[in-house]
Design a protein around this motif. Structure first.
Motif, PDB file in Angstrom:
ATOM      1  N   ALA A  26     106.098  82.167  26.767  1.00 14.06           N
ATOM      2  CA  ALA A  26     105.109  81.319  27.820  1.00 14.06           C
ATOM      3  C   ALA A  26     103.867  81.514  27.736  1.00 14.06           C
ATOM      4  N   ARG A  27     103.070  80.461  27.840  1.00 14.98           N
ATOM      5  CA  ARG A  27     101.515  80.512  27.594  1.00 14.98           C
ATOM      6  C   ARG A  27     101.230  80.245  29.155  1.00 14.98           C
ATOM      7  N   PHE A  28     100.756  81.076  29.896  1.00 16.98           N
ATOM      8  CA  PHE A  28     100.010  80.868  31.127  1.00 16.98           C
ATOM      9  C   PHE A  28      98.540  80.550  30.864  1.00 16.98           C
ATOM     10  N   GLY A  29      97.684  80.228  31.872  1.00 20.14           N
ATOM     11  CA  GLY A  29      96.462  79.514  31.711  1.00 20.14           C
ATOM     12  C   GLY A  29      95.684  80.614  30.999  1.00 20.14           C
ATOM     13  N   ASP A  30      95.747  81.741  31.371  1.00 23.33           N
ATOM     14  CA  ASP A  30      94.713  82.595  30.703  1.00 23.33           C
ATOM     15  C   ASP A  30      95.137  82.944  29.392  1.00 23.33           C
ATOM     16  N   ASP A  31      95.987  82.628  28.832  1.00 20.42           N
ATOM     17  CA  ASP A  31      96.664  82.639  27.515  1.00 20.42           C
ATOM     18  C   ASP A  31      95.986  81.917  26.552  1.00 20.42           C
ATOM     19  N   LEU A  32      95.657  80.686  27.242  1.00 14.36           N
ATOM     20  CA  LEU A  32      94.864  79.678  26.492  1.00 14.36           C
ATOM     21  C   LEU A  32      93.656  79.849  25.780  1.00 14.36           C
ATOM     22  N   SER A  33      93.441  79.655  24.609  1.00 12.00           N
ATOM     23  CA  SER A  33      91.834  79.733  24.089  1.00 12.00           C
ATOM     24  C   SER A  33      91.665  78.781  23.094  1.00 12.00           C
ATOM     25  N   PHE A  34      90.290  78.450  22.900  1.00 10.42           N
ATOM     26  CA  PHE A  34      89.907  77.361  21.886  1.00 10.42           C
ATOM     27  C   PHE A  34      88.655  77.736  21.272  1.00 10.42           C
ATOM     28  N   PRO A  35      88.534  77.081  20.090  1.00 14.05           N
ATOM     29  CA  PRO A  35      87.363  77.711  19.261  1.00 14.05           C
ATOM     30  C   PRO A  35      86.027  77.422  20.288  1.00 14.05           C
ATOM     31  N   GLY A  36      85.148  78.207  20.268  1.00 16.98           N
ATOM     32  CA  GLY A  36      83.843  78.122  20.976  1.00 16.98           C
ATOM     33  C   GLY A  36      83.796  78.120  22.321  1.00 16.98           C
ATOM     34  N   MET A  37      85.137  78.497  23.083  1.00 15.04           N
ATOM     35  CA  MET A  37      85.190  78.518  24.373  1.00 15.04           C
ATOM     36  C   MET A  37      84.094  79.613  25.262  1.00 15.04           C
ATOM     37  N   LEU A  38      83.839  78.931  26.104  1.00 16.04           N
ATOM     38  CA  LEU A  38      82.801  79.835  27.169  1.00 16.04           C
ATOM     39  C   LEU A  38      83.530  80.183  28.391  1.00 16.04           C
ATOM     40  N   TYR A  39      83.307  81.103  29.104  1.00 15.93           N
ATOM     41  CA  TYR A  39      83.633  81.867  30.225  1.00 15.93           C
ATOM     42  C   TYR A  39      82.798  81.528  31.621  1.00 15.93           C
ATOM     43  N   ALA A  40      83.637  81.250  32.649  1.00 14.96           N
ATOM     44  CA  ALA A  40      82.810  80.897  33.797  1.00 14.96           C
ATOM     45  C   ALA A  40      83.192  81.784  34.813  1.00 14.96           C
ATOM     46  N   LYS A  41      82.108  81.813  35.938  1.00 11.92           N
ATOM     47  CA  LYS A  41      82.307  82.469  36.912  1.00 11.92           C
ATOM     48  C   LYS A  41      81.464  81.930  38.168  1.00 11.92           C
ATOM     49  N   VAL A  42      81.949  82.110  39.280  1.00 15.30           N
ATOM     50  CA  VAL A  42      81.394  81.564  40.546  1.00 15.30           C
ATOM     51  C   VAL A  42      80.666  82.142  41.453  1.00 15.30           C
ATOM     52  N   PHE A  43      79.447  81.630  41.588  1.00 14.93           N
ATOM     53  CA  PHE A  43      78.440  82.446  42.590  1.00 14.93           C
ATOM     54  C   PHE A  43      78.684  82.037  44.024  1.00 14.93           C
ATOM     55  N   ARG A  44      79.377  83.115  44.943  1.00 12.78           N
ATOM     56  CA  ARG A  44      79.847  82.801  46.141  1.00 12.78           C
ATOM     57  C   ARG A  44      78.961  83.113  47.443  1.00 12.78           C
ATOM     58  N   SER A  45      79.303  82.686  48.677  1.00 13.51           N
ATOM     59  CA  SER A  45      78.650  83.212  49.904  1.00 13.51           C
ATOM     60  C   SER A  45      79.192  84.484  50.121  1.00 13.51           C
ATOM     61  N   ARG A  46      78.554  85.285  50.797  1.00 14.99           N
ATOM     62  CA  ARG A  46      78.878  86.474  51.352  1.00 14.99           C
ATOM     63  C   ARG A  46      78.794  86.453  52.741  1.00 14.99           C
ATOM     64  N   VAL A  47      78.193  85.260  53.403  1.00 20.43           N
ATOM     65  CA  VAL A  47      78.439  85.182  55.058  1.00 20.43           C
ATOM     66  C   VAL A  47      79.114  84.125  55.374  1.00 20.43           C
ATOM     67  N   PRO A  48      79.649  84.397  56.483  1.00 21.15           N
ATOM     68  CA  PRO A  48      80.932  83.381  57.063  1.00 21.15           C
ATOM     69  C   PRO A  48      80.226  81.941  57.348  1.00 21.15           C
ATOM     70  N   HIS A  49      78.893  82.201  57.920  1.00 22.44           N
ATOM     71  CA  HIS A  49      78.231  80.824  58.335  1.00 22.44           C
ATOM     72  C   HIS A  49      77.041  80.831  58.388  1.00 22.44           C
ATOM     73  N   GLY A  50      76.385  79.800  57.659  1.00 20.51           N
ATOM     74  CA  GLY A  50      75.176  79.469  57.378  1.00 20.51           C
ATOM     75  C   GLY A  50      74.303  78.483  56.870  1.00 20.51           C
ATOM     76  N   MET A  51      73.026  78.307  56.586  1.00 22.53           N
ATOM     77  CA  MET A  51      72.616  77.112  55.963  1.00 22.53           C
ATOM     78  C   MET A  51      71.816  77.409  54.793  1.00 22.53           C
ATOM     79  N   ILE A  52      72.013  76.994  53.571  1.00 25.72           N
ATOM     80  CA  ILE A  52      71.203  77.470  52.569  1.00 25.72           C
ATOM     81  C   ILE A  52      69.801  76.725  52.808  1.00 25.72           C
TER      82      ILE A  52
END
Length: 420
Positions: A26-52
């Motif tokens: 079985a091929r789960f999402g993380d088993d998928l790979s393609f030539p030239g594939m990039l990896y991504a990550k998310v920059f997230r808030s560390r506070v529960p309420h605020g204005m950028i």
């Protein structure tokens, strides 16, 4: 239908995907790979309420191996999503409403380069007072998550005359119940992979809702829906928690921007922090019965903490209210429900969809009433359980296929058989 042979019902069947899973095919999402594939990550808030107030991603672009950094300004479409109400941003532009809110997302040659890019992002946030108690959030002077206020939805169910019901009751039980926020804790965290060929976008996702994902990707990218294909990868558990979007739009946007395949996999910390949860409930319940054991009245207030965004909040509230009286016929009912925004993690769909919480409350009420009346709790339930012709709290007449009484009897018989 008794005694009839069925091909499926009552038969022992092989699970359709069991063989490929036990063989590791079985091929789960993380088993998928393609030539030239990039990896991504998310920059997230560390506070529960605020204005950028300021967001600077320029230094992230200078990190070796980084190909793209996207923010809310890079989203060509609506920058909103939501199963029922489109109140959640794909990437926050200004108003942060919970810890873990996504602010920017980077794509790079390696995961390590992504981490360095995230560390290089600079953000200035004006922190705002936060509210974590739904009862406090309902007050006029509470910190507001939305201009319209913190009450997302209300629900009222009335049957008969509640005052008359309690006047006719010989015994009354009243209690407050609280249930907690629950994590789905599926084995596989969220994962999305996107590719672009010409003007066609394909997204593989660990999802329970590919048709919804397709529409939301198209809305946010500003493209026709026929330009988006979503494939549900083999999914390692969901239980309702993978009905909401996770990173589908983000990887599609990065793939469009870079022209290369992009994969984003949540860490376990991200999965717990950012996925939807079972709604915590606060329930005030009052139930009345005659001395012969007949239920006469049920009055309740339900407050559901939906967290920072709506998700399935209105639907969960309605389902909880509708099922609050349980499988019992009660002539006089009054139920008032509220779904409330707070700065807690978003609550959405989870197995049972709002009903397990109220079941905990109404079954506790039944046990306490039976004790006060000096009745066997099983017989007390059988006396009041639905049967053909019963009328529910919403006025529905149950004309056939009412199996609760037989279910109780068989459950008791099996319990006695096993326990001796």
């Amino acid at each position: 239908m008794a005694g009839q042979d069925f091909a499926v019902v009552g038969q022992s069947l092989k699970k359709v995907d069991a063989l490929e899973k036990v063989l590791g095919k079985a091929r789960f999402g993380d088993d998928l790979s393609f030539p030239g594939m990039l990896y991504a990550k998310v920059f997230r808030s560390r506070v529960p309420h605020g204005m950028i107030k300021k967001l600077d991603v320029s230094k992230a672009y200078q990190v070796a191996g980084v190909h793209a950094v996207v923010t809310a300004d890079d989203i060509p479409g609506s920058n909103t999503h939501g199963i029922i109400i489109k109140d959640e941003p794909v990437l926050v532009k200004d108003h942060i409403r919970k810890v873990g809110d996504p602010i920017a997302v980077v794509a790079a040659e390696t995961k390590e380069a992504c981490d360095r890019a995230l560390a290089a992002i600079e953000v200035e946030i004006e922190e705002l007072p936060a509210v974590f108690d739904p009862i406090e959030a309902m007050k006029e002077d509470a910190p507001k998550l939305y201009e319209k206020g913190n009450i997302l939805a209300t629900c009222k169910i009335v049957k008969g005359d509640i005052e008359e019901g309690f006047r006719l009751s010989d015994v009354v039980v009243a209690n407050r119940y609280r249930t907690v926020l629950l994590e789905h804790a599926y084995i596989e965290p969220e994962v999305c992979v996107a590719t672009v060929e010409g003007d066609q976008i394909t997204v593989w996702a660990s999802t329970q809702n590919p048709h919804y994902d397709q529409k939301e990707i198209a809305r946010n990218l500003g493209v026709n829906i026929n330009k988006v294909r979503v494939i549900q990868a083999v999914t390692g558990g969901g239980f309702g928690g993978k009905l909401d979007l996770c990173a589908q739009v983000q990887v599609a946007l990065l793939a469009m921007k870079t022209g290369r395949p992009v994969k984003l996999v949540y860490s376990r910390e991200e999965s717990i922090q950012c996925s939807s949860k079972r709604h915590p409930y606060i329930m005030e319940v009052k139930t009345g019965a005659r001395k012969d054991g007949k239920l006469m009245a049920f009055e309740a207030t339900l407050i559901a903490d939906t967290g920072a965004y709506a998700s399935y909040g209105p639907g969960v509230l309605t389902r909880g209210a509708v099922h609050f009286t349980g499988p019992y016929e009660i002539p006089h009912v009054k139920i008032t429900g509220y779904s409330v925004y707070t700065n807690n993690p978003t609550a959405g769909a989870m197995r049972g969809f709002g009903v397990p919480q109220v079941a905990f409350a109404h079954e506790q009420q039944m046990d306490q009433l039976a004790e006060k009346l000096g009745l066997d709790p099983v017989e007390f339930r059988l006396m009041n359980a639905f049967r053909p012709g019963s009328v529910t709290a919403t006025g529905q007449v149950l004309e056939h296929s009412v199996g609760i009484r037989e279910t109780i009897k068989q459950a008791v018989a099996k319990a006695k058989e096993l326990m001796g």
